[in-house]
Design an enzyme around this catalytic site. Structure first.
Site, PDB file in Angstrom:
ATOM      1  N   ASN A   9      -0.502  41.093 -13.760  1.00 41.92           N
ATOM      2  CA  ASN A   9      -0.101  42.500 -13.825  1.00 41.92           C
ATOM      3  C   ASN A   9       0.966  42.611 -14.904  1.00 41.92           C
ATOM      4  O   ASN A   9       2.096  42.171 -14.705  1.00 41.92           O
ATOM      5  CB  ASN A   9       0.447  42.927 -12.453  1.00 41.92           C
ATOM      6  CG  ASN A   9       1.009  44.341 -12.470  1.00 41.92           C
ATOM      7  OD1 ASN A   9       0.875  45.053 -13.477  1.00 41.92           O
ATOM      8  ND2 ASN A   9       1.636  44.761 -11.385  1.00 41.92           N
ATOM      9  N   LYS A  11       2.376  45.164 -16.037  1.00 40.62           N
ATOM     10  CA  LYS A  11       3.298  46.292 -15.804  1.00 40.62           C
ATOM     11  C   LYS A  11       3.513  47.076 -17.107  1.00 40.62           C
ATOM     12  O   LYS A  11       2.596  47.164 -17.914  1.00 40.62           O
ATOM     13  CB  LYS A  11       4.597  45.759 -15.199  1.00 40.62           C
ATOM     14  CG  LYS A  11       4.336  44.922 -13.934  1.00 40.62           C
ATOM     15  CD  LYS A  11       5.552  44.667 -13.106  1.00 40.62           C
ATOM     16  CE  LYS A  11       5.162  43.844 -11.882  1.00 40.62           C
ATOM     17  NZ  LYS A  11       6.248  43.603 -10.968  1.00 40.62           N
ATOM     18  N   HIS A  94       0.724  49.480  -5.509  1.00 40.31           N
ATOM     19  CA  HIS A  94       1.800  48.535  -5.852  1.00 40.31           C
ATOM     20  C   HIS A  94       3.136  49.103  -5.374  1.00 40.31           C
ATOM     21  O   HIS A  94       3.345  50.315  -5.411  1.00 40.31           O
ATOM     22  CB  HIS A  94       1.822  48.298  -7.372  1.00 40.31           C
ATOM     23  CG  HIS A  94       2.681  47.132  -7.752  1.00 40.31           C
ATOM     24  ND1 HIS A  94       4.050  47.222  -7.807  1.00 40.31           N
ATOM     25  CD2 HIS A  94       2.372  45.845  -8.041  1.00 40.31           C
ATOM     26  CE1 HIS A  94       4.541  46.026  -8.140  1.00 40.31           C
ATOM     27  NE2 HIS A  94       3.546  45.186  -8.289  1.00 40.31           N
ATOM     28  N   GLU A  96       5.891  49.273  -6.715  1.00 38.52           N
ATOM     29  CA  GLU A  96       6.603  50.090  -7.719  1.00 38.52           C
ATOM     30  C   GLU A  96       6.032  51.506  -7.774  1.00 38.52           C
ATOM     31  O   GLU A  96       6.764  52.456  -8.055  1.00 38.52           O
ATOM     32  CB  GLU A  96       6.542  49.374  -9.087  1.00 38.52           C
ATOM     33  CG  GLU A  96       7.446  48.140  -9.079  1.00 38.52           C
ATOM     34  CD  GLU A  96       6.976  46.984  -9.955  1.00 38.52           C
ATOM     35  OE1 GLU A  96       6.092  47.181 -10.812  1.00 38.52           O
ATOM     36  OE2 GLU A  96       7.504  45.871  -9.767  1.00 38.52           O
ATOM     37  N   GLU A 164       2.598  41.381  -1.418  1.00 41.22           N
ATOM     38  CA  GLU A 164       3.734  41.254  -2.322  1.00 41.22           C
ATOM     39  C   GLU A 164       4.998  41.707  -1.599  1.00 41.22           C
ATOM     40  O   GLU A 164       5.283  42.915  -1.548  1.00 41.22           O
ATOM     41  CB  GLU A 164       3.523  42.126  -3.563  1.00 41.22           C
ATOM     42  CG  GLU A 164       2.300  41.767  -4.374  1.00 41.22           C
ATOM     43  CD  GLU A 164       2.450  42.170  -5.835  1.00 41.22           C
ATOM     44  OE1 GLU A 164       2.242  41.304  -6.683  1.00 41.22           O
ATOM     45  OE2 GLU A 164       2.808  43.316  -6.124  1.00 41.22           O
ATOM     46  N   GLY A 170      10.030  40.165  -8.992  1.00 41.99           N
ATOM     47  CA  GLY A 170      10.934  40.187 -10.137  1.00 41.99           C
ATOM     48  C   GLY A 170      12.336  39.710  -9.820  1.00 41.99           C
ATOM     49  O   GLY A 170      13.255  39.889 -10.623  1.00 41.99           O
ATOM     50  N   SER A 209       7.290  36.676  -7.853  1.00 43.09           N
ATOM     51  CA  SER A 209       7.931  35.530  -8.517  1.00 43.09           C
ATOM     52  C   SER A 209       7.074  34.261  -8.479  1.00 43.09           C
ATOM     53  O   SER A 209       7.607  33.163  -8.292  1.00 43.09           O
ATOM     54  CB  SER A 209       9.334  35.274  -7.927  1.00 43.09           C
ATOM     55  OG  SER A 209      10.167  36.398  -8.142  1.00 43.09           O
TER      56      SER A 209
HETATM   57  P1  13P Z   1       6.790  39.115 -10.524  1.00 39.39           P
HETATM   58  O1  13P Z   1       5.780  37.996 -10.614  1.00 39.39           O
HETATM   59  O2  13P Z   1       7.439  39.431 -11.820  1.00 39.39           O
HETATM   60  O3  13P Z   1       7.750  38.889  -9.397  1.00 39.39           O
HETATM   61  O4  13P Z   1       5.951  40.438 -10.147  1.00 39.39           O
HETATM   62  C1  13P Z   1       5.066  40.391  -9.088  1.00 39.39           C
HETATM   63  C2  13P Z   1       4.283  41.645  -9.078  1.00 39.39           C
HETATM   64  O5  13P Z   1       4.806  42.718  -8.781  1.00 39.39           O
HETATM   65  C3  13P Z   1       2.860  41.580  -9.474  1.00 39.39           C
HETATM   66  O6  13P Z   1       2.196  42.766  -9.182  1.00 39.39           O
END
Ligand code: 13P
Length: 248
Positions: A9, A11, A94, A96, A164, A170, A209
């Site tokens: 992803n 982002k 997601h 976010e 997740e 992150g 992560s």
């Molecule tokens: P990270 O791997 O940067 O923690 O992000 C995970 C994520 O949100 C994948 O959709």
């Protein structure tokens, strides 16, 4: 037997130049056989990535789609449009999107229906916040997210779930393999009770992560079928090393 799946992803990262160089790294790496690999760039970079990945074995998806098929929805992109340009996947729900765009389980469910209708393979994200975990609510939160999105779906073949934990995204904090396995097994149990889902066939990815250094121990867990990778997916070598760890 569920085939391992590793999805990047990306982002809101990338320019035409950085995407070209990431693609060069991904396509130049030893192809990961025995594991399905996909990447999800921004809408703007989809075409570039679809062209770059054509014939490579790496499939491509979007990070979201509209709940509606077409019409006066300024700024939105329909699932049908994504399918039309050649996308295979779409990430939905997601954390976010839930956090910054107030996406509810009902909206995520409507997006899921739109994606399935368009022939896209949805990756439904669920996960609890740190506060919810510390309050002992993690299972209830995830169960409600699943129930909210999966209710009344006509057809859920090929559904992928991504667990997740919000506190691991992150942050550099990863759920321990035990924590992740426990939740993945719980999710599989919930899926077994949902209409139209074959829980044993459904792939459940872990996200939060994931790095080359922790991927193998996560993938060793019985109910972890791959990963949804954020930050490490922007470094070709790291992403392909995570994909390599998923083989088997
Ligand atoms: P990270 O791997 O940067 O923690 O992000 C995970 C994520 O949100 C994948 O959709």
């Amino acid at each position: 037997m569920r085939q391992s799946l590793v999805i990047g992803n990306w982002k809101m990262h990338g320019s035409r130049a950085s995407v070209a160089s990431l693609l060069e790294g991904l396509l130049g790496a030893e192809p990961a056989s025995g594991v399905e690999v996909a990447v999800c760039p921004t809408y703007l970079h989809l075409d570039q990535v679809l062209q770059g990945c054509a014939g490579s074995g790496i499939s491509v998806g979007a990070q979201d789609c509209s709940h509606a098929q077409s019409g006066a929805y300024t700024g939105e992109v329909a699932a049908e449009m994504l399918a039309d340009i050649g996308c295979t996947w779409v990430i939905l729900g997601h954390s976010e999107r839930r956090q910054y765009h107030a996406e509810t389980d009902a909206l995520v469910g409507a997006k899921l229906s739109a994606a399935i209708e368009a022939g896209l393979k949805p990756v439904l994200c669920v996960g609890e916040t740190r506060q919810q975990r510390e309050g002992g609510e993690a299972n209830a939160v995830v169960a409600a997210q699943l129930a909210g999105a999966l209710a009344d779906q006509a057809q859920l073949d090929g559904l992928v779930i991504a667990y997740e934990p919000v506190w691991a995204i992150g942050t550099g904090l990863t759920a321990t393999p035990e924590q992740a396995q426990e939740m993945h097994a719980f999710i599989r149990g919930e899926l077994a009770q949902a209409a139209g889902v074959d829980a044993q066939k459904t792939r459940i990815l872990y996200g939060g992560s994931v790095k080359p250094g922790n991927a193998a121990e996560l993938f060793d867990c019985a109910d972890i079928d791959g990963a949804l990778v954020g930050g490490a997916a922007l470094v070709a070598e790291d992403f392909m090393s995570i994909a390599g760890a998923a083989i088997g």
